[in-house]
Enzyme design. Structure first.
Site, PDB file in Angstrom:
ATOM      1  NE  ARG A 351     -42.635  41.136 -12.792  1.00 20.10           N
ATOM      2  CZ  ARG A 351     -42.374  42.431 -12.938  1.00 20.10           C
ATOM      3  NH1 ARG A 351     -41.566  43.040 -12.084  1.00 20.10           N
ATOM      4  NH2 ARG A 351     -42.918  43.102 -13.933  1.00 20.10           N
ATOM      5  CD  GLU A 353     -38.140  40.577  -8.649  1.00 22.84           C
ATOM      6  OE1 GLU A 353     -38.983  41.171  -7.943  1.00 22.84           O
ATOM      7  OE2 GLU A 353     -37.495  41.101  -9.555  1.00 22.84           O
ATOM      8  NE  ARG A 359     -38.992  49.477  -3.674  1.00 19.68           N
ATOM      9  CZ  ARG A 359     -38.372  50.380  -4.436  1.00 19.68           C
ATOM     10  NH1 ARG A 359     -38.989  51.498  -4.757  1.00 19.68           N
ATOM     11  NH2 ARG A 359     -37.152  50.154  -4.876  1.00 19.68           N
ATOM     12  CG  HIS A 360     -40.280  44.232  -4.125  1.00 15.53           C
ATOM     13  ND1 HIS A 360     -39.417  45.052  -3.445  1.00 15.53           N
ATOM     14  CD2 HIS A 360     -40.037  44.442  -5.445  1.00 15.53           C
ATOM     15  CE1 HIS A 360     -38.665  45.731  -4.308  1.00 15.53           C
ATOM     16  NE2 HIS A 360     -39.028  45.379  -5.534  1.00 15.53           N
ATOM     17  CD  GLU A 502     -40.158  51.532 -10.300  1.00 15.31           C
ATOM     18  OE1 GLU A 502     -41.120  51.288 -11.057  1.00 15.31           O
ATOM     19  OE2 GLU A 502     -39.568  50.661  -9.645  1.00 15.31           O
ATOM     20  CB  SER A 505     -40.480  50.498 -15.385  1.00 19.72           C
ATOM     21  OG  SER A 505     -39.682  50.583 -14.228  1.00 19.72           O
ATOM     22  NE  ARG A 553     -43.941  49.221  -5.957  1.00 20.80           N
ATOM     23  CZ  ARG A 553     -42.787  48.728  -6.411  1.00 20.80           C
ATOM     24  NH1 ARG A 553     -41.981  49.495  -7.141  1.00 20.80           N
ATOM     25  NH2 ARG A 553     -42.446  47.480  -6.152  1.00 20.80           N
TER      26      ARG A 553
END
Length: 579
Positions: A351, A353, A359-360, A502, A505, A553
């Site tokens: 990712r 981002e 948490r990323h 979370e 997903s 996670r």
């Protein structure tokens, strides 16, 4: 000539050495007094100040001579006086470490050839008076005298105290000196007899002591290390307690830990974290295999985005634009098209981002599942329910020592979860937040604060920190998500939460190609870049759904570690691509 006699001999004659400085004054030693008559005129020329200065010079010279004599004696001893037990210790030679044949074996190879290895963690009182062979790192050495020293050996987070003394079998004072001089973190092999002390041993995990007979250094660590493993293993509570008592203990910050990660992951807590992570992957695989799933391996180089959006790592693929896969989503669905029925994968996910959060990560390990749906998308949630309850039970049962090691440095409360996982609709979750005075968009996604607040409300009402929230608004889900049959504003999708954050997903997928192309265009995805994916549904495919979860996670939240970098072996975030 014996060592003690030799030293006395050298000291005696060094003290007789006469140094003539300008005035030819003879210096008397502590061993002998030589009376040399000097003329009255010479005595008068020496002032008291000059005499003191000269005496200081001569004392300094005497000390240098004495130090040189001691060094010479030690050197002579090492060369001229052989240690009859020299084969019981020393550095392992490089030829031996090249897996040499038995005919070319040295003292180390011969010593360990007929013995079985005993893990440090397996050293218990049941082995009392048994001879054992262990390998580990020098955690710390504690010299007591020239005839005795302790060395604590560490292996995989377990530690044991070893004693070397000249009273032991085959041990010389030279061996004691060798052991006492070992650098921390050096790799050693040790042979000795297990003893059970009368009093508890403080500072080691194993409550036995090994009386050493042989010790060999397999690999030397540097004398000075960038970080000390003891410092890296220290809890915040220990540091704060020391400050209150007037002491200041070193605190190793996160960037320093990650810069020298190979040292940081040697701490007991990190050993526990990554062994628990191993168990998560193992239980994930074993459970799904028992449920009829097939493990697959999908490509990580793809032509277009797999999730939509611009957060992809773009690259040139032999003159063609490509990117690193954001997930195995498209290919695991194609595997369902290929009649595998139920599939899963454990692999890297990328990712791009710019997320600077706790948490990323830009790269993490994805645990992905896809399966045929017979009647209802709740079948996917049923798998999630039983999989994670099995996972949590397994970690609590199999990883007690690892959890204890983590808790000593990072104290946490055990995760609360139910045998049957709680399920709430998104609308029910929004209503709980509204009732608590938190306003959220009923057709938007939950932000981090809302997720945490909802987790707190669920814990208070249902006494669980693990739950499923389903029927999310369609607008906040990926293009391949199936809308709800009774309300097109919502979707057959779900998220799963641990401690208010979370971790999963999931959803039923759109498997009708025309509708899938329509959804992709609506989400701004160039259909041409995913044409092979859409075309695979033109050949017949059953209804299906699945989910994905980040391995790091799961461990972070199960152990309440607060930062995902603690659960990534060598984390990759927007600011870190090394080591």
């Amino acid at each position: 000539m014996g060592f003690n006699c030799f030293i006395k001999f050298l000291l005696f004659f060094s003290s007789l050495f006469v140094s003539t400085i300008e005035l030819g004054v003879a210096i008397s030693s502590s061993y002998i007094f030589i009376d040399i008559m000097s003329s009255e005129s010479e005595e008068q020329q020496l002032s008291k100040k000059a005499a003191k200065k000269e005496a200081a010079k001569q004392e300094k010279l005497r000390r240098r001579q004495e130090a040189a004599a001691l060094a010479s004696a030690a050197s002579s001893l090492s060369v001229e006086e052989d240690d009859p037990y020299s084969s019981n210790y020393g550095d392992v030679s490089l030829p031996e470490l090249k897996s040499c044949s038995q005919t070319d074996a040295g003292q180390w190879s011969l010593a360990i050839s007929s013995m079985e290895w005993t893990p440090v963690g397996a050293l218990t009182q049941d082995l009392k008076e048994k001879e054992v062979l262990i390998r580990g790192r020098v955690h710390i050495t504690r010299p007591v005298s020239k005839n005795m020293s302790f060395v604590v050996v560490r292996e995989k987070g377990f530690t044991v105290q070893c004693l070397v003394t000249t009273q032991g079998e085959g041990v010389s004072s030279q061996m004691v000196k060798f052991v006492a001089g070992l650098n921390r973190e050096s790799i050693i092999d040790a042979i000795g007899v297990v003893s059970v002390p009368g009093n508890p041993i403080k500072g080691t995990t194993q409550q036995v002591e090994i009386h050493l007979r042989k010790l060999y250094c397999v690999n030397k660590a540097l004398p000075t290390l960038p970080i000390n493993v003891d410092d890296a293993a220290r809890s915040d509570a220990e540091i704060e307690a020391a400050l209150l008592s007037g002491d200041k203990l070193p605190r190793v910050n996160q960037d320093t830990r990650l810069n020298f990660r190979v040292l940081d992951i040697r701490t007991p807590s990190n050993q526990g974290i990554f062994r628990i992570q191993c168990q998560v992957g193992t239980i994930f695989r074993q459970f799904l295999l028992s449920e009829g799933f097939v493990e697959i391996h999908t490509p990580k180089l793809i032509a277009g985005s797999s999730e939509g959006g611009s957060a992809v790592f773009k690259l040139d693929y032999k003159g063609q634009p490509a990117c690193l896969a954001q997930s195995p989503q498209l290919h695991k669905q194609m595997a369902i098209c290929g009649d595998f029925g139920r599939v899963f994968e454990i692999g890297p996910v990328f990712r791009a981002e710019d997320s600077y959060t706790h948490r990323h990560l830009c790269e993490f390990t994805g645990l992905d599942v896809e399966m045929e749906i017979k009647k209802h998308y709740s079948e996917v949630m049923d798998i999630v329910d039983r999989l994670f309850v099995t996972m949590f039970d397994g970690m609590n049962e199999r990883c007690q020592k690892e959890l204890e090691a983590i808790g000593r440095q990072y104290p946490f409360e055990p995760l609360k979860y139910k045998p049957k996982t709680l399920r709430l609709t998104f609308e029910e979750g929004v209503q709980m937040l509204k009732d608590a005075g938190v306003e959220v968009d009923p057709l938007g996604d939950l932000n981090t604060e809302a997720e945490r607040k909802l987790g707190q409300l669920v814990l208070e009402k249902y006494d669980t920190e693990f739950y499923i929230l389903h029927r999310y608004p369609l607008a906040v889900r990926p293009f391949y998500t199936m809308p709800c049959y009774d309300n097109a504003l919502y979707s057959n999708s779900f998220d799963v939460f641990i401690r208010g954050e979370e971790i999963i997903s999931g959803a039923q997928r759109v498997h009708v190609p025309e509708f899938l192309a329509e959804r992709a265009q609506a989400c701004g995805i160039d259909v041409n870049t995913i044409s092979t994916y859409i075309d695979s549904f033109r050949y017949g495919v059953p209804p299906h759904g699945g989910f994905g979860v980040g391995l790091e996670r799961v461990v972070m939240l199960f152990c309440a570690l607060g930062n995902i970098r603690k659960t990534s072996l060598f984390p990759r975030d927007p600011q870190r691509i090394a080591p």
